[in-house]
Design a protein around this motif. Structure first.
Motif, PDB file in Angstrom:
ATOM      1  N   UNK A  11       0.872  -1.457   0.019  1.00 49.04           N
ATOM      2  CA  UNK A  11       0.007   0.481  -0.035  1.00 49.04           C
ATOM      3  C   UNK A  11       1.052   1.216   0.289  1.00 49.04           C
ATOM      4  N   UNK A  12       0.838   1.921  -1.246  1.00 45.39           N
ATOM      5  CA  UNK A  12       2.076   3.314  -1.231  1.00 45.39           C
ATOM      6  C   UNK A  12       0.393   4.044  -0.594  1.00 45.39           C
ATOM      7  N   UNK A  13       1.209   5.230  -0.287  1.00 46.57           N
ATOM      8  CA  UNK A  13       0.160   6.970   0.007  1.00 46.57           C
ATOM      9  C   UNK A  13       1.052   8.007  -0.308  1.00 46.57           C
ATOM     10  N   UNK A  14       1.035   9.401  -1.038  1.00 49.25           N
ATOM     11  CA  UNK A  14       1.839  10.485  -0.550  1.00 49.25           C
ATOM     12  C   UNK A  14       1.248  11.365  -0.170  1.00 49.25           C
ATOM     13  N   UNK A  15       1.673  11.949   0.995  1.00 47.42           N
ATOM     14  CA  UNK A  15       1.461  13.082   2.030  1.00 47.42           C
ATOM     15  C   UNK A  15       2.456  13.625   2.400  1.00 47.42           C
ATOM     16  N   UNK A  16       2.118  14.999   2.957  1.00 48.00           N
ATOM     17  CA  UNK A  16       3.565  15.838   3.349  1.00 48.00           C
ATOM     18  C   UNK A  16       3.722  15.520   5.017  1.00 48.00           C
ATOM     19  N   UNK A  17       5.263  16.009   5.680  1.00 46.56           N
ATOM     20  CA  UNK A  17       6.043  15.771   6.684  1.00 46.56           C
ATOM     21  C   UNK A  17       5.878  16.856   7.562  1.00 46.56           C
ATOM     22  N   UNK A  18       5.033  16.375   8.232  1.00 43.97           N
ATOM     23  CA  UNK A  18       4.524  17.225   9.439  1.00 43.97           C
ATOM     24  C   UNK A  18       5.522  17.813  10.284  1.00 43.97           C
ATOM     25  N   UNK A  19       6.453  16.444  10.502  1.00 41.85           N
ATOM     26  CA  UNK A  19       7.832  16.763  11.979  1.00 41.85           C
ATOM     27  C   UNK A  19       8.549  15.571  11.478  1.00 41.85           C
ATOM     28  N   UNK A  20      10.130  16.216  11.241  1.00 37.92           N
ATOM     29  CA  UNK A  20      10.779  14.941  11.267  1.00 37.92           C
ATOM     30  C   UNK A  20      12.023  15.700  12.987  1.00 37.92           C
ATOM     31  N   UNK A  21      11.407  15.457  13.837  1.00 39.13           N
ATOM     32  CA  UNK A  21      12.170  15.743  14.828  1.00 39.13           C
ATOM     33  C   UNK A  21      12.421  14.542  15.355  1.00 39.13           C
ATOM     34  N   UNK A  22      11.589  12.946  15.363  1.00 35.57           N
ATOM     35  CA  UNK A  22      12.792  12.069  15.855  1.00 35.57           C
ATOM     36  C   UNK A  22      14.108  11.611  14.651  1.00 35.57           C
ATOM     37  N   UNK A  23      14.980  10.666  15.690  1.00 35.34           N
ATOM     38  CA  UNK A  23      15.642  10.298  14.716  1.00 35.34           C
ATOM     39  C   UNK A  23      15.220   9.344  13.729  1.00 35.34           C
ATOM     40  N   UNK A  24      15.551   9.250  12.774  1.00 34.90           N
ATOM     41  CA  UNK A  24      15.232   8.111  11.713  1.00 34.90           C
ATOM     42  C   UNK A  24      13.437   7.777  11.426  1.00 34.90           C
ATOM     43  N   UNK A  25      12.702   9.165  12.114  1.00 37.39           N
ATOM     44  CA  UNK A  25      11.041   8.781  11.441  1.00 37.39           C
ATOM     45  C   UNK A  25      10.781   9.862  11.389  1.00 37.39           C
ATOM     46  N   UNK A  26       9.979  10.100  10.868  1.00 40.19           N
ATOM     47  CA  UNK A  26       9.268  11.342   9.930  1.00 40.19           C
ATOM     48  C   UNK A  26       7.546  11.249  10.491  1.00 40.19           C
ATOM     49  N   UNK A  27       7.161  12.158  10.573  1.00 38.41           N
ATOM     50  CA  UNK A  27       5.461  12.209  10.495  1.00 38.41           C
ATOM     51  C   UNK A  27       5.120  12.796  10.149  1.00 38.41           C
ATOM     52  N   UNK A  28       4.478  11.648   8.631  1.00 41.54           N
ATOM     53  CA  UNK A  28       3.446  12.401   7.819  1.00 41.54           C
ATOM     54  C   UNK A  28       2.414  12.588   7.390  1.00 41.54           C
ATOM     55  N   UNK A  29       1.812  13.268   7.206  1.00 39.00           N
ATOM     56  CA  UNK A  29      -0.145  13.885   6.982  1.00 39.00           C
ATOM     57  C   UNK A  29      -0.246  13.421   5.947  1.00 39.00           C
ATOM     58  N   UNK A  30      -1.537  12.430   5.445  1.00 40.27           N
ATOM     59  CA  UNK A  30      -1.789  11.984   4.349  1.00 40.27           C
ATOM     60  C   UNK A  30      -3.081  12.410   4.630  1.00 40.27           C
ATOM     61  N   UNK A  31      -4.045  13.799   3.460  1.00 40.37           N
ATOM     62  CA  UNK A  31      -5.223  13.825   2.514  1.00 40.37           C
ATOM     63  C   UNK A  31      -5.890  12.849   2.298  1.00 40.37           C
ATOM     64  N   UNK A  32      -7.233  12.901   2.449  1.00 46.67           N
ATOM     65  CA  UNK A  32      -7.840  12.288   1.061  1.00 46.67           C
ATOM     66  C   UNK A  32      -8.899  12.865   1.014  1.00 46.67           C
ATOM     67  N   UNK A  33     -10.053  13.022   0.502  1.00 44.44           N
ATOM     68  CA  UNK A  33     -10.928  13.392   0.026  1.00 44.44           C
ATOM     69  C   UNK A  33     -12.806  12.366  -0.201  1.00 44.44           C
ATOM     70  N   UNK A  34     -13.538  12.432   0.611  1.00 46.50           N
ATOM     71  CA  UNK A  34     -14.678  11.727   0.724  1.00 46.50           C
ATOM     72  C   UNK A  34     -15.899  11.923   0.413  1.00 46.50           C
ATOM     73  N   UNK A  35     -16.481  11.907  -0.044  1.00 46.55           N
ATOM     74  CA  UNK A  35     -18.565  12.351  -0.182  1.00 46.55           C
ATOM     75  C   UNK A  35     -19.202  11.840   0.854  1.00 46.55           C
ATOM     76  N   UNK A  36     -19.815  13.039   1.130  1.00 46.28           N
ATOM     77  CA  UNK A  36     -20.750  12.468   2.268  1.00 46.28           C
ATOM     78  C   UNK A  36     -21.509  11.863   2.439  1.00 46.28           C
ATOM     79  N   UNK A  37     -22.464  10.849   2.741  1.00 47.76           N
ATOM     80  CA  UNK A  37     -23.105   9.502   2.416  1.00 47.76           C
ATOM     81  C   UNK A  37     -24.305  10.457   1.773  1.00 47.76           C
TER      82      UNK A  37
END
Length: 90
Positions: A11-37
């Motif tokens: 499973x692959x995803x594309x997102x924006x890095x919001x934090x790179x403070x950890x050693x060898x760890x990044x926090x990635x924000x993945x956004x998607x758009x959903x249609x309201x049911x």
């Protein structure tokens, strides 16, 4: 090739890095758009994941591609594949 490797789905995803403070760890924000049911309006939903960045290449604000992998730690089950777009340094 064994059956275990044939049935493996990455499973692959594309997102924006919001934090790179950890050693060898990044926090990635993945956004998607959903249609309201009921109303049909599109809603922005987001998910934050922790990804393994072995070389500490990604910086905050970069657009990155991550792929799921085996658990590396309690929260890290994704790893960095590539930096798609670097953040603008001001």
């Amino acid at each position: 090739m064994t059956e275990a490797t044939q049935n493996k789905v990455e499973h692959a995803a594309v997102g924006r890095v919001v934090s790179d403070k950890g050693d060898k760890t990044i926090t990635v924000l993945i956004e998607r758009r959903e249609k309201h049911p009921l109303y049909g309006k599109y809603i922005r939903r987001s998910t934050k994941i922790h990804a393994h960045d072995a070389d500490n290449t990604a910086k905050s604000g970069d657009l990155v591609r991550v792929v799921s992998c085996r658990p590396i730690s309690k929260q890290k089950t994704w790893r960095l594949v590539e930096v798609v777009e670097s953040a603008v340094v001001v």
